[in-house]
Write a protein that holds these residues in place. Structure first.
Motif, PDB file in Angstrom:
ATOM      1  N   LYS A  43       0.802  -1.222   0.000  1.00 18.07           N
ATOM      2  CA  LYS A  43       0.000   0.000   0.000  1.00 18.07           C
ATOM      3  C   LYS A  43       0.835   1.274   0.000  1.00 18.07           C
ATOM      4  CE  LYS A  43      -3.821  -2.253  -0.014  1.00 18.07           C
ATOM      5  NZ  LYS A  43      -4.556  -2.356  -1.309  1.00 18.07           N
ATOM      6  N   GLN A  44       2.105   1.169   0.388  1.00 15.27           N
ATOM      7  CA  GLN A  44       2.969   2.345   0.423  1.00 15.27           C
ATOM      8  C   GLN A  44       4.305   1.999  -0.229  1.00 15.27           C
ATOM      9  OE1 GLN A  44       2.850   4.899   4.084  1.00 15.27           O
ATOM     10  NE2 GLN A  44       1.905   3.107   5.005  1.00 15.27           N
ATOM     11  N   ILE A  45       4.649   2.708  -1.286  1.00 14.75           N
ATOM     12  CA  ILE A  45       5.891   2.456  -2.011  1.00 14.75           C
ATOM     13  C   ILE A  45       6.613   3.783  -2.214  1.00 14.75           C
ATOM     14  CG2 ILE A  45       6.938   1.591  -4.135  1.00 14.75           C
ATOM     15  CD1 ILE A  45       4.501  -0.200  -4.519  1.00 14.75           C
ATOM     16  N   VAL A  46       7.865   3.829  -1.799  1.00  8.75           N
ATOM     17  CA  VAL A  46       8.709   4.994  -2.063  1.00  8.75           C
ATOM     18  C   VAL A  46       9.394   4.755  -3.405  1.00  8.75           C
ATOM     19  CG1 VAL A  46      10.535   6.484  -1.188  1.00  8.75           C
ATOM     20  CG2 VAL A  46       9.084   5.232   0.410  1.00  8.75           C
ATOM     21  N   VAL A  47       9.220   5.672  -4.352  1.00  7.48           N
ATOM     22  CA  VAL A  47       9.688   5.434  -5.720  1.00  7.48           C
ATOM     23  C   VAL A  47      11.119   5.893  -5.945  1.00  7.48           C
ATOM     24  CG1 VAL A  47       7.336   5.630  -6.584  1.00  7.48           C
ATOM     25  CG2 VAL A  47       8.829   7.633  -6.633  1.00  7.48           C
ATOM     26  N   GLY A  48      11.671   6.698  -5.041  1.00 10.57           N
ATOM     27  CA  GLY A  48      13.030   7.195  -5.215  1.00 10.57           C
ATOM     28  C   GLY A  48      13.224   8.489  -4.449  1.00 10.57           C
ATOM     29  N   SER A  49      14.231   9.262  -4.852  1.00 13.43           N
ATOM     30  CA  SER A  49      14.572  10.499  -4.149  1.00 13.43           C
ATOM     31  C   SER A  49      14.780  11.634  -5.143  1.00 13.43           C
ATOM     32  CB  SER A  49      15.866  10.329  -3.343  1.00 13.43           C
ATOM     33  OG  SER A  49      15.795   9.244  -2.465  1.00 13.43           O
ATOM     34  N   LYS A  68       6.974   7.646 -16.311  1.00 10.01           N
ATOM     35  CA  LYS A  68       6.689   6.497 -17.169  1.00 10.01           C
ATOM     36  C   LYS A  68       6.103   5.279 -16.454  1.00 10.01           C
ATOM     37  CE  LYS A  68      10.173   7.610 -20.678  1.00 10.01           C
ATOM     38  NZ  LYS A  68      11.400   7.139 -21.382  1.00 10.01           N
ATOM     39  N   PHE A  69       6.182   5.215 -15.116  1.00  5.45           N
ATOM     40  CA  PHE A  69       5.651   4.013 -14.465  1.00  5.45           C
ATOM     41  C   PHE A  69       4.127   4.041 -14.472  1.00  5.45           C
ATOM     42  CE2 PHE A  69       4.836   6.579 -10.764  1.00  5.45           C
ATOM     43  CZ  PHE A  69       4.017   5.840  -9.921  1.00  5.45           C
ATOM     44  N   ASN A  70       3.528   2.891 -14.153  1.00  4.15           N
ATOM     45  CA  ASN A  70       2.070   2.741 -14.202  1.00  4.15           C
ATOM     46  C   ASN A  70       1.501   2.692 -12.786  1.00  4.15           C
ATOM     47  OD1 ASN A  70       1.742   2.350 -17.166  1.00  4.15           O
ATOM     48  ND2 ASN A  70       3.027   0.554 -16.767  1.00  4.15           N
ATOM     49  N   PRO A  71       1.072   3.824 -12.266  1.00  2.00           N
ATOM     50  CA  PRO A  71       0.541   3.830 -10.896  1.00  2.00           C
ATOM     51  C   PRO A  71      -0.734   3.010 -10.792  1.00  2.00           C
ATOM     52  CG  PRO A  71       0.210   5.961 -11.961  1.00  2.00           C
ATOM     53  CD  PRO A  71       1.048   5.159 -12.886  1.00  2.00           C
ATOM     54  N   LYS A  72      -0.861   2.329  -9.672  1.00  2.00           N
ATOM     55  CA  LYS A  72      -2.032   1.489  -9.432  1.00  2.00           C
ATOM     56  C   LYS A  72      -2.927   2.163  -8.407  1.00  2.00           C
ATOM     57  CE  LYS A  72      -3.377  -3.235  -8.140  1.00  2.00           C
ATOM     58  NZ  LYS A  72      -4.057  -3.520  -9.413  1.00  2.00           N
ATOM     59  N   PRO A  73      -4.218   2.268  -8.683  1.00  2.00           N
ATOM     60  CA  PRO A  73      -5.132   2.872  -7.710  1.00  2.00           C
ATOM     61  C   PRO A  73      -5.058   2.151  -6.364  1.00  2.00           C
ATOM     62  CG  PRO A  73      -6.218   2.589  -9.832  1.00  2.00           C
ATOM     63  CD  PRO A  73      -4.902   1.879  -9.935  1.00  2.00           C
ATOM     64  N   GLY A  74      -5.070   2.925  -5.303  1.00  2.00           N
ATOM     65  CA  GLY A  74      -5.018   2.357  -3.966  1.00  2.00           C
ATOM     66  C   GLY A  74      -3.627   2.263  -3.382  1.00  2.00           C
ATOM     67  N   VAL A  75      -2.603   2.501  -4.207  1.00  2.00           N
ATOM     68  CA  VAL A  75      -1.225   2.482  -3.717  1.00  2.00           C
ATOM     69  C   VAL A  75      -0.766   3.921  -3.510  1.00  2.00           C
ATOM     70  CG1 VAL A  75       1.153   1.781  -4.173  1.00  2.00           C
ATOM     71  CG2 VAL A  75      -0.744   0.339  -4.952  1.00  2.00           C
ATOM     72  N   ASN A  76      -0.166   4.177  -2.369  1.00  2.00           N
ATOM     73  CA  ASN A  76       0.339   5.512  -2.043  1.00  2.00           C
ATOM     74  C   ASN A  76       1.813   5.579  -2.436  1.00  2.00           C
ATOM     75  OD1 ASN A  76       0.327   8.128  -0.920  1.00  2.00           O
ATOM     76  ND2 ASN A  76       1.163   7.345   0.996  1.00  2.00           N
ATOM     77  N   TYR A  77       2.122   6.380  -3.446  1.00  2.00           N
ATOM     78  CA  TYR A  77       3.493   6.524  -3.930  1.00  2.00           C
ATOM     79  C   TYR A  77       4.085   7.822  -3.382  1.00  2.00           C
ATOM     80  CZ  TYR A  77       1.962   3.046  -7.369  1.00  2.00           C
ATOM     81  OH  TYR A  77       1.469   1.917  -7.981  1.00  2.00           O
ATOM     82  N   THR A  78       5.259   7.712  -2.788  1.00  3.63           N
ATOM     83  CA  THR A  78       5.931   8.888  -2.248  1.00  3.63           C
ATOM     84  C   THR A  78       7.377   8.908  -2.739  1.00  3.63           C
ATOM     85  OG1 THR A  78       6.591   7.710  -0.234  1.00  3.63           O
ATOM     86  CG2 THR A  78       4.496   8.903  -0.177  1.00  3.63           C
ATOM     87  N   ALA A  79       8.053  10.001  -2.466  1.00  4.95           N
ATOM     88  CA  ALA A  79       9.470  10.137  -2.797  1.00  4.95           C
ATOM     89  C   ALA A  79      10.135  10.973  -1.719  1.00  4.95           C
ATOM     90  CB  ALA A  79       9.653  10.790  -4.166  1.00  4.95           C
ATOM     91  N   LEU A  80      11.410  10.707  -1.499  1.00  4.67           N
ATOM     92  CA  LEU A  80      12.163  11.475  -0.514  1.00  4.67           C
ATOM     93  C   LEU A  80      12.615  12.797  -1.122  1.00  4.67           C
ATOM     94  CD1 LEU A  80      13.630  11.565   2.280  1.00  4.67           C
ATOM     95  CD2 LEU A  80      15.624  10.626   1.089  1.00  4.67           C
ATOM     96  N   ALA A  81      12.458  13.870  -0.375  1.00  6.48           N
ATOM     97  CA  ALA A  81      12.990  15.182  -0.750  1.00  6.48           C
ATOM     98  C   ALA A  81      13.578  15.805   0.505  1.00  6.48           C
ATOM     99  CB  ALA A  81      11.896  16.069  -1.331  1.00  6.48           C
TER     100      ALA A  81
END
Length: 394
Positions: A43-49, A68-81
């Protein structure tokens, strides 16, 4: 069975893992992996920084990955900043990214002054000098609840062990500053970038935080696994907390990861996601993750990085429980990691193995299991105690 806390699990392989790997790993392979992870139920994926490619060239093409990636509904995608510039870069991709904001404004500090100098070019004192500013901003925004936290919480490769008393002293000071302005502390974070966590220390720390401040009901743990203590430490925390608490945990598929600043490099790693979630499922915690798909991701990642990774469930398979998952009792010797993959690949994985048995293996216990019965009756049952072949009959 104990009542465990609610667990929020965050997959860090695309960030914490990839940041220590070869910078030449292709964008296509990273997108392939990210898309596969999206299908596992995480449910939670960090995609990078969003960081400087000068110091972290592995993240130089993060913009392309997010596009370019294919986000899936219901998954929370975050990134470090790590700074305002990174946050602004990330905002350009929201959605699909969620610009993560801490639920609580937080005072935090590294227990190791050496590590924070190496990692962020700041001193521990400079970190603490920011505390009044954080508090003032919270007051301006009329914030009612806040957090406290430490990093390098239990020890350092450069300064040695930190007793839990030291940790509590630092947390006490932070808590008192929030108390002085009437903002309630509800969250406590403890990080461990140099793999000094142990189950005993984590258990004591979480217990003492809860004992000292019962109103804290949100614990965050970021545990590295360089000394193979992260999963046991996470378990220790789960045993201390109750159903009214929330526990945030991080890990990476295959245990991928590392830190160039701590002196252990890739050996630092994190808890392998597949191993940690496998443990949680056995504890009765529903992770919502398809373990079969997750193991596929680990194997995919091993192909991408060109070596075996550090997890165990991806090698030995989940514990077989259902009849269709049980191993063939008449299989030949299984000696190599490749032949052990029969749990997914089937008998062809061990084809040609040594077969030392003169007769096929049989067992009345397996016959029972095949018939839908348990291998053993309860202690008051008849099996196997009253069988003719059982040597201890009355």
């Amino acid at each position: 069975m104990p009542d465990y806390p609610k667990v929020n699990y965050k997959e860090e392989g695309m960030r914490e893992g990839m940041q220590i790997e070869d910078s030449q790993i292709s964008v296509e392979n990273k997108i392939m992996l990210l898309d596969a992870l999206s299908e596992t139920g995480l449910k939670q994926i960090v995609v990078g920084s969003f960081v400087s490619p000068k110091w972290t060239p592995q993240m130089e093409r993060i913009d392309e990955i997010v596009t370019k990636f294919n986000p899936k509904p219901g998954v929370n995608y975050t990134a470090l900043a790590l700074n305002s510039r990174g946050v602004e870069r990330a905002r350009a991709y929201s959605p699909p990214l969620t610009i993560e904001r801490d639920q609580y404004p937080r005072l935090g500090v590294h227990m190791c002054d050496v590590f924070v100098r190496r990692n962020t070019n700041r001193t521990q004192m400079q970190e603490m000098e920011r505390w009044p500013q954080v508090i003032a901003q919270a007051q301006e925004l009329n914030i009612k609840e806040a957090g406290i936290g430490t990093n390098a919480s239990w020890g350092s490769n450069f300064l040695g062990e930190f007793p839990v008393d030291n940790l509590m002293t630092m947390l006490e000071r932070q808590h008192s500053m929030w108390d002085e302005v009437g903002i309630e502390v509800r969250s406590c974070a403890m990080g461990d970038p140099m793999s000094h966590c142990t189950p005993a220390k984590v258990e004591e720390s979480v217990y003492r935080v809860k004992e000292r401040w019962p109103e804290i009901n949100h614990i965050r743990l970021h545990l590295h696994n360089g000394r193979n203590m992260a999963i046991a430490s996470a378990y220790a925390a789960m045993r201390v907390l109750g159903p009214d608490d929330t526990l945030d945990l991080d890990g990476t598929i295959g245990g991928l990861g590392g830190c160039p600043y701590c002196g252990n490099g890739r050996a630092t790693g994190m808890a392998p996601t597949e191993d940690l979630l496998h443990m949680m499922e056995d504890m009765g915690v529903d992770t919502g993750v398809d373990m079969d798909k997750l193991i596929d991701c680990v194997w995919m990642l091993e192909g991408v990085v060109g070596r075996e990774l550090y997890g165990h469930v991806s090698k030995a398979g989940p514990r077989p429980k259902k009849l269709e998952e049980l191993y063939d009792i008449d299989m030949p010797f299984v000696e190599t990691l490749e032949s052990a993959k029969h749990f997914k690949k089937g008998p062809e994985a061990y084809e040609g193995g040594i077969y030392p048995y003169q007769q096929p293996i049989t067992s009345p216990y397996r016959d029972r299991v095949n018939a839908g019965q348990p291998a053993y009756d309860s202690s008051s049952g008849d099996w196997p105690w009253k069988q003719d072949w059982f040597p201890a009959k009355d």
